[in-house]
Scaffold this motif. Structure first.
Motif, PDB file in Angstrom:
ATOM      1  N   MET A   1      28.709  47.012  35.984  1.00 43.67           N
ATOM      2  CA  MET A   1      29.877  47.262  36.826  1.00 43.67           C
ATOM      3  C   MET A   1      31.133  47.552  36.086  1.00 43.67           C
ATOM      4  O   MET A   1      31.583  46.763  35.246  1.00 43.67           O
ATOM      5  CB  MET A   1      30.042  46.006  37.903  1.00 43.67           C
ATOM      6  N   THR A   2      31.816  48.326  36.577  1.00 48.39           N
ATOM      7  CA  THR A   2      33.095  49.000  36.092  1.00 48.39           C
ATOM      8  C   THR A   2      34.194  47.973  36.517  1.00 48.39           C
ATOM      9  O   THR A   2      34.117  47.167  37.463  1.00 48.39           O
ATOM     10  CB  THR A   2      33.433  50.332  36.461  1.00 48.39           C
ATOM     11  N   GLU A   3      35.273  47.956  35.760  1.00 50.19           N
ATOM     12  CA  GLU A   3      36.344  46.800  35.809  1.00 50.19           C
ATOM     13  C   GLU A   3      37.065  47.312  37.272  1.00 50.19           C
ATOM     14  O   GLU A   3      37.504  46.207  38.115  1.00 50.19           O
ATOM     15  CB  GLU A   3      37.400  47.065  34.814  1.00 50.19           C
ATOM     16  N   SER A   4      37.097  48.546  37.779  1.00 46.70           N
ATOM     17  CA  SER A   4      37.728  48.783  38.921  1.00 46.70           C
ATOM     18  C   SER A   4      36.877  48.314  40.017  1.00 46.70           C
ATOM     19  O   SER A   4      37.376  47.778  41.107  1.00 46.70           O
ATOM     20  CB  SER A   4      38.151  50.334  39.087  1.00 46.70           C
TER      21      SER A   4
ATOM     22  N   ALA B   1      34.709  45.963  39.972  1.00 47.91           N
ATOM     23  CA  ALA B   1      34.661  44.175  39.795  1.00 47.91           C
ATOM     24  C   ALA B   1      36.058  43.965  40.636  1.00 47.91           C
ATOM     25  O   ALA B   1      36.151  43.022  41.349  1.00 47.91           O
ATOM     26  CB  ALA B   1      34.610  43.889  38.600  1.00 47.91           C
ATOM     27  N   ALA B   2      37.099  44.811  40.579  1.00 47.95           N
ATOM     28  CA  ALA B   2      38.454  44.341  41.044  1.00 47.95           C
ATOM     29  C   ALA B   2      38.325  44.454  42.444  1.00 47.95           C
ATOM     30  O   ALA B   2      38.775  43.651  43.158  1.00 47.95           O
ATOM     31  CB  ALA B   2      39.547  44.943  40.363  1.00 47.95           C
ATOM     32  N   GLU B   3      37.740  45.464  42.741  1.00 44.19           N
ATOM     33  CA  GLU B   3      37.509  45.716  44.367  1.00 44.19           C
ATOM     34  C   GLU B   3      36.706  44.631  45.001  1.00 44.19           C
ATOM     35  O   GLU B   3      36.983  44.134  46.108  1.00 44.19           O
ATOM     36  CB  GLU B   3      36.962  47.152  44.474  1.00 44.19           C
ATOM     37  N   THR B   4      35.709  44.502  44.277  1.00 41.05           N
ATOM     38  CA  THR B   4      34.832  43.100  44.811  1.00 41.05           C
ATOM     39  C   THR B   4      35.650  42.010  44.956  1.00 41.05           C
ATOM     40  O   THR B   4      35.404  41.209  46.050  1.00 41.05           O
ATOM     41  CB  THR B   4      33.436  43.186  44.082  1.00 41.05           C
TER      42      THR B   4
ATOM     43  N   LEU C   1      29.417  39.656  39.155  1.00 42.76           N
ATOM     44  CA  LEU C   1      30.379  39.055  38.627  1.00 42.76           C
ATOM     45  C   LEU C   1      30.158  37.953  37.573  1.00 42.76           C
ATOM     46  O   LEU C   1      29.303  37.228  37.664  1.00 42.76           O
ATOM     47  CB  LEU C   1      31.335  38.501  39.814  1.00 42.76           C
TER      48      LEU C   1
ATOM     49  N   GLU D   1      33.480  33.642  34.799  1.00 43.54           N
ATOM     50  CA  GLU D   1      34.892  33.689  34.552  1.00 43.54           C
ATOM     51  C   GLU D   1      35.842  34.132  35.833  1.00 43.54           C
ATOM     52  O   GLU D   1      37.098  33.833  35.872  1.00 43.54           O
ATOM     53  CB  GLU D   1      35.233  34.070  33.150  1.00 43.54           C
ATOM     54  N   ARG D   2      35.122  35.109  36.426  1.00 42.34           N
ATOM     55  CA  ARG D   2      35.698  35.785  37.425  1.00 42.34           C
ATOM     56  C   ARG D   2      36.040  34.824  38.834  1.00 42.34           C
ATOM     57  O   ARG D   2      37.183  35.266  39.350  1.00 42.34           O
ATOM     58  CB  ARG D   2      35.056  37.263  38.086  1.00 42.34           C
TER      59      ARG D   2
ATOM     60  N   GLU E   1      39.946  34.258  39.180  1.00 41.33           N
ATOM     61  CA  GLU E   1      40.666  35.202  39.836  1.00 41.33           C
ATOM     62  C   GLU E   1      40.399  35.271  41.130  1.00 41.33           C
ATOM     63  O   GLU E   1      41.344  35.152  42.062  1.00 41.33           O
ATOM     64  CB  GLU E   1      40.118  36.635  39.385  1.00 41.33           C
TER      65      GLU E   1
END
Length: 414
Positions: free
Chosen positions: A1-4, A6-9, A92, A95-96, A99
């Protein structure tokens, strides 16, 4: 999964209102010091039905459904959520969780376990400093430590210990070497840079008095005049001039300076704590009426009253205790009269218990003579020591009876 992605999820999970209770529970566990990687499951109170439904839609596989089980179990108001499976489902890393929890709850994590460790270390350092500063008075140091301290007060207690240590070192030197006494205000100024730092109605002042008592090997007295006498024996003079007992028609038979002033007469005369401790007069009055309010002395002069009077002005101060004790030591028969309110009755009870005075003008008969609604001041709660008949009379009057009431003055001057 790309960082973008992951951030959206993470954003979608954190902003789902049905899952807020879940992230609040996770936030709490992380603040308690649990590492995200070790947080496999979490129990959530009052998770909404919508949240349970969405979690089951993600985590309940076809196999689980056929077996009749669910990854998300519910018992009453508590729901057990498998966090690790939830993170795996969304791709994920553990560690996420930090966030997600911070974004959902709206405040950063605080490692309370670490904070407790830091607080414990700070307290241990403080108690070591207190023991070091107060080596001359180890019992006081132990009492301060036994009282505990909140983290916000650690700095204040450390400063207080330093100030007390400096003052008690000075006092110990005086006790050993002698020298001129010092005022409490001067001691506070030199040791704490504040003339009021050791005022005896403050915690630091009370602790200073406790330390001096320990230095002298004496118990700490309860009466304020005796506390000041204790300080004087250690070379510290505490506020001997700012307050006074005012006397009227009081004679003296001694040869000291205050006796001579009393014999001169001429009207009301203030007696300070300095007068009563350095030049204590030999009082000659066979009886003496002590009152709470200066206005009674004014009324006595206007009426030509020739009896001996003294005014202590409200709750007893050190100078009042010193005067009353001196009168008792001289064999003077004391009477006391105060306002018929909570404070006045408390003072009357105190002087009767400490000095054996007779209470006058503070009974039910005086209250009944004072008239209907004798003042505009509501009565308030009476002390438990009030007699039943007086309490009944005051309740019927419904207001305070002050000494300025003619019914009271007539009794006092009769």
């Amino acid at each position: 999964m790309t960082e973008s992605a992951a951030a959206e999820t993470i954003r979608a999970l954190a902003t789902d209102t049905d899952l807020l209770a879940l992230w609040q529970a996770v936030h709490e566990r992380l603040c308690a010091g649990i590492e995200p990687a070790r947080l496999a499951t979490v129990t959530v109170a009052d998770l909404p039905a919508g949240g349970i439904a969405v979690l089951r839609s993600w985590l309940d596989t076809s196999t689980r459904r056929r077996r009749g089980g669910s990854a998300v179990s519910v018992a009453g108001v508590r729901t057990r959520v498998p966090l690790r499976e939830l993170l795996i489902h969304h791709g994920l890393a553990p560690e996420r969780l930090t966030e997600i929890a911070e974004l959902a709850v709206g405040k950063p994590l605080e490692n309370r376990a670490r904070a407790r460790e830091v607080g414990t270390a700070a307290r241990e350092k403080l108690w070591a400093e207190v023991a070091s500063e107060l080596t001359a008075v180890p019992l006081l140091a132990r009492r301060i430590s036994a009282n505990g301290v909140s983290e916000s007060d650690i700095g204040a207690i450390a400063l207080q210990a330093h100030q007390l240590g400096s003052a008690l070192t000075t006092i110990k030197r005086w006790c050993e070497e002698g020298g001129p006494p010092v005022t409490l205000a001067k001691l506070a100024h030199d040791c704490a840079r504040d003339p009021h730092a050791f005022d005896l109605d403050t915690l630091t002042g009370r602790r200073l008095a406790e330390g001096i008592a320990e230095l002298l090997g004496e118990p700490l007295p309860a009466r304020p005049d005796l506390v000041r006498a204790l300080l004087a024996r250690a070379g510290v003079l505490a506020d001997r001039l700012s307050s006074a007992v005012v006397v009227l028609n009081v004679e003296a038979s001694g040869s000291g300076a205050v006796d001579q002033r009393l014999r001169l007469g001429g009207g009301p005369m203030p007696l300070t704590l300095y007068d009563l401790t350095v030049h204590p007069p030999t009082l000659r009055a066979s009886s003496l009426l002590v009152v709470e309010n200066p206005s009674v002395l004014e009324a006595a002069m206007a009426a030509g009253f020739s009896g001996s009077l003294a005014c202590t002005s409200g709750h007893l101060r050190a100078v009042d205790h010193a005067f009353l004790q001196r009168a008792v030591d001289c064999g003077v028969q004391l009477s006391y009269a105060g306002d018929l309110d909570r404070d006045g009755l408390i003072i009357a009870h105190q002087v009767r218990d400490l000095y054996g005075v007779r209470i006058v003008g503070m009974n039910s008969e005086v209250v009944r003579r004072s008239g209907i609604r004798p003042s505009a001041v509501p009565l308030g709660v009476l002390p438990e020591t009030t007699s039943a008949d007086l309490a009944t009379a005051l309740s019927e009057a419904g207001a305070v009876v002050f000494q300025e009431n003619d019914a009271v003055l007539n009794v006092l001057f009769s």
